[in-house]
Scaffold this active site. Structure first.
Site, short mmCIF file in Angstrom:
data_model
loop_
_atom_site.label_atom_id
_atom_site.label_comp_id
_atom_site.label_asym_id
_atom_site.label_seq_id
_atom_site.Cartn_x
_atom_site.Cartn_y
_atom_site.Cartn_z
N GLN A 117 7.08 2.20 -8.55
CA GLN A 117 5.95 2.94 -8.00
C GLN A 117 6.05 3.02 -6.48
OE1 GLN A 117 2.12 1.22 -8.86
NE2 GLN A 117 1.08 3.18 -8.72
N HIS A 118 6.66 2.03 -5.87
CA HIS A 118 6.80 2.04 -4.42
C HIS A 118 7.57 3.26 -3.95
CE1 HIS A 118 6.68 -2.65 -4.76
NE2 HIS A 118 5.49 -2.12 -4.88
#
Length: 416
Positions: free
Chosen positions: A247-248
């Site tokens: 997700q980063h």
């Protein structure tokens, strides 16, 4: 009828409406499934005369793909919601007489619009060169899985394709799980967006025709459009040799995330260092506002799971959705609820924007999503989808000047 708008009472003269921006543009639509019908529906919303051509007797298979309503009545919902503001005719395109009539219609049209199977138009003897010979000013728009090689080479031109295939090939299916468990995105994005983008291509070609008098080919590939939708990840791969794996990566330029409140979920976005400081102080954590480990977007992104979520989630969970959103908006932090479909349908913002229309159909009123492009002086009509062959006589008479006897002969011979 556009939902929320009153109509003139019976016997009362209606106020003359401004013309639609595409009024006078004639479109012959050979279409099925999603991309073609959705795009041509938008053209009809903007005032184009869209003529939907279907097989005599049976018509589009989507007329018979039904959902069962709570009262037990079956409803062809997909057909209804993608075919408003069109006229419908039947024509046997496989017959010699049917092809002759189609080419006569092409001479009177501005646009031929199709999303048929690969080589379908060539098989019918109605490829682009044939249409161009009939009408040098014709704009021919097609949406297909991989494009047609009369514009750019297409190694996969003959392959059949559906949204499921082009989502996979363009890499979009990796996104929900960051490369672990590929899955369909949950909606036909590589069908929907090509249909919408085809309208832009058509407008470009018509604009060029205004200057030169010549028509041209507009070629949309679902696979190509999938790349545009996946452009961030492809750019990352090209630049540094890797694709997002967390997700980063996907959130390295915006957003924080979705957090559970006492009565649902809230999406919170922080796109600046100043915004982060405001949020930290609102949570009662001024120490985090000045923490050097959180001083930039990149640092906050990499610390989302380890430092931010453990603080943000407990804070949001003490609040209701509306309380959390009100507090965040009051300090200038973008926030919104994660809404169910039922909540979206009841949203007053969308009602005010006329984003829902009610179609008067033979099955009763059907609520559908409206057109998102709003012009201040171009109201959009809201006519139900055509019944099979409903406007055949009107079009053959009005466009080609056929008389009743000629039309009856065509009907007897099953050309229409």
């Amino acid at each position: 009828m556009i939902q929320g708008k009153e109509q003139p009472a019976a016997g009362q003269a209606a106020t003359p409406r401004p013309r639609g921006p595409l009024e006078g543009v004639r479109v012959l639509a050979l279409e099925h499934f999603v991309s073609g019908p959705l795009g041509s529906m938008m053209l009809g919303d903007w005032g184009a005369e869209v003529i939907r051509i279907e097989r005599p007797g049976s018509g589009d298979v989507w007329r018979y793909v039904n959902i069962r309503q709570s009262d037990g009545q079956e409803l062809p919902l997909s057909f209804i919601t993608r075919n408003r503001n069109k006229k419908g005719i039947t024509l046997d395109m496989k017959s010699a007489r049917g092809r002759e009539i189609f080419l006569e219609l092409v001479k009177k049209a501005d646009v031929v619009w199709e999303n048929l199977a690969p080589d379908a138009m060539k098989t019918l003897g109605l490829d682009y060169d044939t249409l161009l010979a009939a009408n040098p000013a014709i704009v021919y728009v097609s949406v297909s899985g991989f494009g047609h090689d009369d514009v750019f080479p297409s190694h996969f031109e003959d392959r059949p394709a559906f949204d499921f295939i082009t989502q996979a090939m363009s890499g979009l299916m990796w996104l929900p799980s960051f490369g672990q468990n590929p899955s369909w995105l949950g909606f036909p994005v590589t069908d929907l967006v090509p249909g919408m983008m085809a309208t832009t291509g058509m407008l470009l070609a018509l604009r060029e025709r205004d200057r030169t008098g010549r028509g041209q080919r507009v070629d949309l590939s679902m696979y190509d459009v999938g790349l545009v939708l996946n452009e961030k990840n492809l750019a990352l791969q090209a630049a540094v040799g890797r694709t997002p794996n967390s997700q980063h990566d996907l959130q390295n330029t915006n957003q924080l995330g979705v957090f559970k409140a006492a009565d649902g979920y809230v999406a919170i976005g922080v796109v600046s260092d100043a915004g982060w400081k405001l949020l930290a102080r609102e949570m009662g954590r001024p120490d985090m506002a000045d923490d050097p480990k959180l001083a930039s977007m990149q640092k906050r992104t990499s610390s989302l799971e380890t430092l931010l979520n453990p603080v943000l989630q407990p804070w949001v969970q003490t609040l209701t959705r509306s309380d959390a959103i009100d507090r965040l908006l009051a300090i200038g932090i973008p926030a919104g609820p994660l809404q169910t479909a039922a909540e979206v349908l009841a949203c007053p913002q969308l009602e005010a924007r006329n984003m829902f229309v009610t179609l008067p159909t033979e099955y009763g009123p059907v609520k559908a999503v409206g057109n998102p492009i709003k012009l201040n002086n171009a109201p959009q009509p809201c006519n139900p989808p055509p019944k099979l062959g409903e406007h055949t006589e009107e079009v053959l008479t009005g466009w080609l000047g056929m008389d009743v006897s000629a039309i009856e002969d065509l009907r007897r011979d099953k050309v229409i």
